[in-house]
Write a protein that holds these residues in place. Sequence first.
Motif, PDB file in Angstrom:
ATOM      1  N   THR A   1      -9.279  -4.411  12.703  1.00 33.74           N
ATOM      2  CA  THR A   1      -8.720  -4.343  11.355  1.00 33.74           C
ATOM      3  C   THR A   1      -8.334  -2.892  11.117  1.00 33.74           C
ATOM      4  O   THR A   1      -9.171  -1.990  11.252  1.00 33.74           O
ATOM      5  CB  THR A   1      -9.738  -4.785  10.297  1.00 33.74           C
ATOM      6  OG1 THR A   1     -10.191  -6.104  10.596  1.00 33.74           O
ATOM      7  CG2 THR A   1      -9.118  -4.758   8.909  1.00 33.74           C
TER       8      THR A   1
ATOM      9  N   GLN B   1      -4.050   6.278  12.558  1.00 32.58           N
ATOM     10  CA  GLN B   1      -4.726   5.578  11.472  1.00 32.58           C
ATOM     11  C   GLN B   1      -6.121   5.218  11.961  1.00 32.58           C
ATOM     12  O   GLN B   1      -6.516   5.589  13.066  1.00 32.58           O
ATOM     13  CB  GLN B   1      -3.935   4.359  11.008  1.00 32.58           C
ATOM     14  CG  GLN B   1      -3.648   3.306  12.048  1.00 32.58           C
ATOM     15  CD  GLN B   1      -2.869   2.133  11.425  1.00 32.58           C
ATOM     16  OE1 GLN B   1      -3.116   1.715  10.296  1.00 32.58           O
ATOM     17  NE2 GLN B   1      -1.925   1.597  12.175  1.00 32.58           N
TER      18      GLN B   1
ATOM     19  N   TYR C   1      -6.518   0.397   8.947  1.00 30.21           N
ATOM     20  CA  TYR C   1      -6.412   0.929   7.591  1.00 30.21           C
ATOM     21  C   TYR C   1      -5.592   2.214   7.637  1.00 30.21           C
ATOM     22  O   TYR C   1      -5.973   3.171   8.315  1.00 30.21           O
ATOM     23  CB  TYR C   1      -7.797   1.233   7.015  1.00 30.21           C
ATOM     24  CG  TYR C   1      -8.747   0.058   7.039  1.00 30.21           C
ATOM     25  CD1 TYR C   1      -8.872  -0.787   5.942  1.00 30.21           C
ATOM     26  CD2 TYR C   1      -9.526  -0.201   8.167  1.00 30.21           C
ATOM     27  CE1 TYR C   1      -9.740  -1.862   5.965  1.00 30.21           C
ATOM     28  CE2 TYR C   1     -10.398  -1.277   8.203  1.00 30.21           C
ATOM     29  CZ  TYR C   1     -10.503  -2.103   7.100  1.00 30.21           C
ATOM     30  OH  TYR C   1     -11.374  -3.171   7.131  1.00 30.21           O
TER      31      TYR C   1
ATOM     32  N   ASP D   1     -14.560  -0.053  -0.918  1.00 27.52           N
ATOM     33  CA  ASP D   1     -13.197   0.045  -1.437  1.00 27.52           C
ATOM     34  C   ASP D   1     -12.175   0.000  -0.308  1.00 27.52           C
ATOM     35  O   ASP D   1     -11.149  -0.680  -0.407  1.00 27.52           O
ATOM     36  CB  ASP D   1     -13.025   1.343  -2.230  1.00 27.52           C
ATOM     37  CG  ASP D   1     -13.709   1.311  -3.582  1.00 27.52           C
ATOM     38  OD1 ASP D   1     -14.146   0.224  -4.010  1.00 27.52           O
ATOM     39  OD2 ASP D   1     -13.823   2.384  -4.208  1.00 27.52           O
ATOM     40  N   VAL D   2     -12.450   0.738   0.762  1.00 26.22           N
ATOM     41  CA  VAL D   2     -11.519   0.766   1.891  1.00 26.22           C
ATOM     42  C   VAL D   2     -11.337  -0.632   2.463  1.00 26.22           C
ATOM     43  O   VAL D   2     -10.218  -1.095   2.707  1.00 26.22           O
ATOM     44  CB  VAL D   2     -12.013   1.743   2.980  1.00 26.22           C
ATOM     45  CG1 VAL D   2     -11.164   1.602   4.248  1.00 26.22           C
ATOM     46  CG2 VAL D   2     -11.969   3.175   2.474  1.00 26.22           C
ATOM     47  N   LYS D   3     -12.445  -1.347   2.652  1.00 28.16           N
ATOM     48  CA  LYS D   3     -12.352  -2.693   3.225  1.00 28.16           C
ATOM     49  C   LYS D   3     -11.641  -3.656   2.284  1.00 28.16           C
ATOM     50  O   LYS D   3     -11.064  -4.654   2.730  1.00 28.16           O
ATOM     51  CB  LYS D   3     -13.757  -3.201   3.563  1.00 28.16           C
ATOM     52  CG  LYS D   3     -14.409  -2.435   4.705  1.00 28.16           C
ATOM     53  CD  LYS D   3     -15.630  -3.142   5.261  1.00 28.16           C
ATOM     54  CE  LYS D   3     -16.764  -3.183   4.283  1.00 28.16           C
ATOM     55  NZ  LYS D   3     -17.969  -3.832   4.875  1.00 28.16           N
ATOM     56  N   ALA D   4     -11.672  -3.363   0.981  1.00 25.80           N
ATOM     57  CA  ALA D   4     -10.991  -4.213  -0.001  1.00 25.80           C
ATOM     58  C   ALA D   4      -9.536  -3.805  -0.210  1.00 25.80           C
ATOM     59  O   ALA D   4      -8.822  -4.437  -0.998  1.00 25.80           O
ATOM     60  CB  ALA D   4     -11.734  -4.170  -1.329  1.00 25.80           C
ATOM     61  N   GLY D   5      -9.096  -2.754   0.475  1.00 28.44           N
ATOM     62  CA  GLY D   5      -7.714  -2.311   0.344  1.00 28.44           C
ATOM     63  C   GLY D   5      -7.469  -1.320  -0.761  1.00 28.44           C
ATOM     64  O   GLY D   5      -6.318  -1.004  -1.087  1.00 28.44           O
ATOM     65  N   ASN D   6      -8.539  -0.774  -1.354  1.00 27.36           N
ATOM     66  CA  ASN D   6      -8.407   0.254  -2.390  1.00 27.36           C
ATOM     67  C   ASN D   6      -8.609   1.613  -1.748  1.00 27.36           C
ATOM     68  O   ASN D   6      -9.721   1.961  -1.347  1.00 27.36           O
ATOM     69  CB  ASN D   6      -9.444   0.032  -3.496  1.00 27.36           C
ATOM     70  CG  ASN D   6      -9.413   1.135  -4.546  1.00 27.36           C
ATOM     71  OD1 ASN D   6      -8.514   1.971  -4.564  1.00 27.36           O
ATOM     72  ND2 ASN D   6     -10.412   1.139  -5.418  1.00 27.36           N
ATOM     73  N   TYR D   7      -7.546   2.391  -1.649  1.00 23.21           N
ATOM     74  CA  TYR D   7      -7.606   3.658  -0.933  1.00 23.21           C
ATOM     75  C   TYR D   7      -7.631   4.864  -1.878  1.00 23.21           C
ATOM     76  O   TYR D   7      -7.056   5.915  -1.601  1.00 23.21           O
ATOM     77  CB  TYR D   7      -6.422   3.772   0.023  1.00 23.21           C
ATOM     78  CG  TYR D   7      -6.351   2.655   1.043  1.00 23.21           C
ATOM     79  CD1 TYR D   7      -7.486   1.930   1.412  1.00 23.21           C
ATOM     80  CD2 TYR D   7      -5.141   2.298   1.628  1.00 23.21           C
ATOM     81  CE1 TYR D   7      -7.420   0.898   2.339  1.00 23.21           C
ATOM     82  CE2 TYR D   7      -5.064   1.268   2.562  1.00 23.21           C
ATOM     83  CZ  TYR D   7      -6.206   0.573   2.913  1.00 23.21           C
ATOM     84  OH  TYR D   7      -6.146  -0.445   3.829  1.00 23.21           O
TER      85      TYR D   7
ATOM     86  N   LEU E   1      -4.899   4.900   5.321  1.00 18.53           N
ATOM     87  CA  LEU E   1      -5.347   5.390   4.021  1.00 18.53           C
ATOM     88  C   LEU E   1      -4.342   6.341   3.376  1.00 18.53           C
ATOM     89  O   LEU E   1      -4.233   6.386   2.143  1.00 18.53           O
ATOM     90  CB  LEU E   1      -6.694   6.107   4.166  1.00 18.53           C
ATOM     91  CG  LEU E   1      -7.834   5.295   4.802  1.00 18.53           C
ATOM     92  CD1 LEU E   1      -9.148   6.063   4.693  1.00 18.53           C
ATOM     93  CD2 LEU E   1      -7.966   3.925   4.163  1.00 18.53           C
TER      94      LEU E   1
END
Length: 358
Positions: free
Chosen positions: A181, A161, A183, A222-228, A185
């Motif tokens: 942090t 990841q 992610y 978006d990635v940092k906000a959790g939208n993948y 994806l």
Amino acid sequence: MNKRGLLRKRRLLSLLAGLTMTSLLPIAAPGVMAERSALESKMFVLQEPASELIRNRKLHNGTVLQSFAIDNVNQRIYVVQLMAGGQKLAGEAAAVSGANRDKNGDLALTQLDMDGNELGYMYLKGFGHGVQIGVEPDGETAYLWTETDSVTEGTSGWGTQIARFAFENGKVLTATSPELTKYRLIEGADRTTVNVDPATNLLTMRYRLNGSFRYGVYNLSDVKAGNYTPVADVPQPQVGTFQGFASYGGYLYLLEGTSYGTVPVNNTYITAVDLSTGEVMDKQLISAGESLTFREPEGMAIRIPDLKHPQKAQLTFGFASDFTPTRLANLYAIDRLLPAEAIHGQEQGHAKKPDKAE
């Protein structure tokens, strides 16, 4: 014609116009998804001669550079390499061999100024192979984007990841450090590596899923906000020995090749891929740095010399040179951008693609 008939005719004409416009749009290849509005840009002219940015510069360890990223805000270069053998870090019972560092996915990260002088370093234990990294400046702080959670495959460790962390000189991080942090994806993906386009703030992740390599492109915010949800996702075309990637706007650039130590002739190529369609737009043999000893292609990044003009960017790529145990770093750049159709209008020699795959 009465009013109702006139309205019906207008609706029909509007529908036909829409169908005509739809038929003019490019048809994506199978397995490709893209949001075209986020991916419009000119394309680098790959046959253009490259300029030299830095030559034969020392890194914190004497191993081959794996990849790099450029902080255009703070004028810094971050280079990642496999940790050299024979080092004993805090908490380790004894010095660890280079083979075990590779197997464990242990990396060294060097911070350079734009002239290639070392300013600082970090160690990253259990992260992966360092095939490609990205950087996100936030004021004077640089956040690195790397693979992490290394899993051993063969003789090397590979990330599963991606992670974000701030550069902190002299710091040793592990894959479980709270400073990271993480992610994930795409569930089930491995061989995850990452790059950030500083002109558009798009993050590109290379990953392997069901045995095939692909590239997912995401809005960084978006990635940092959790939208993948990706704005594009394309398969990797056939390439030789893979060595790095970068995206700029609507195009993805892939670096491949091996060193003069393993082949007698230059086999370094850069391939340009349209992120809207997955189509290979160009592939060129790269002659930059041919006087270097060893000369192994390693890593790519986008440089923006003047932040007021992000459209005047440079496609940079690296070479490792010299010999063990003092491998050196070299960076080159291509800075000519043209609309893709203008490049296609020129007479170009599209080089034959090598057959070897990663």
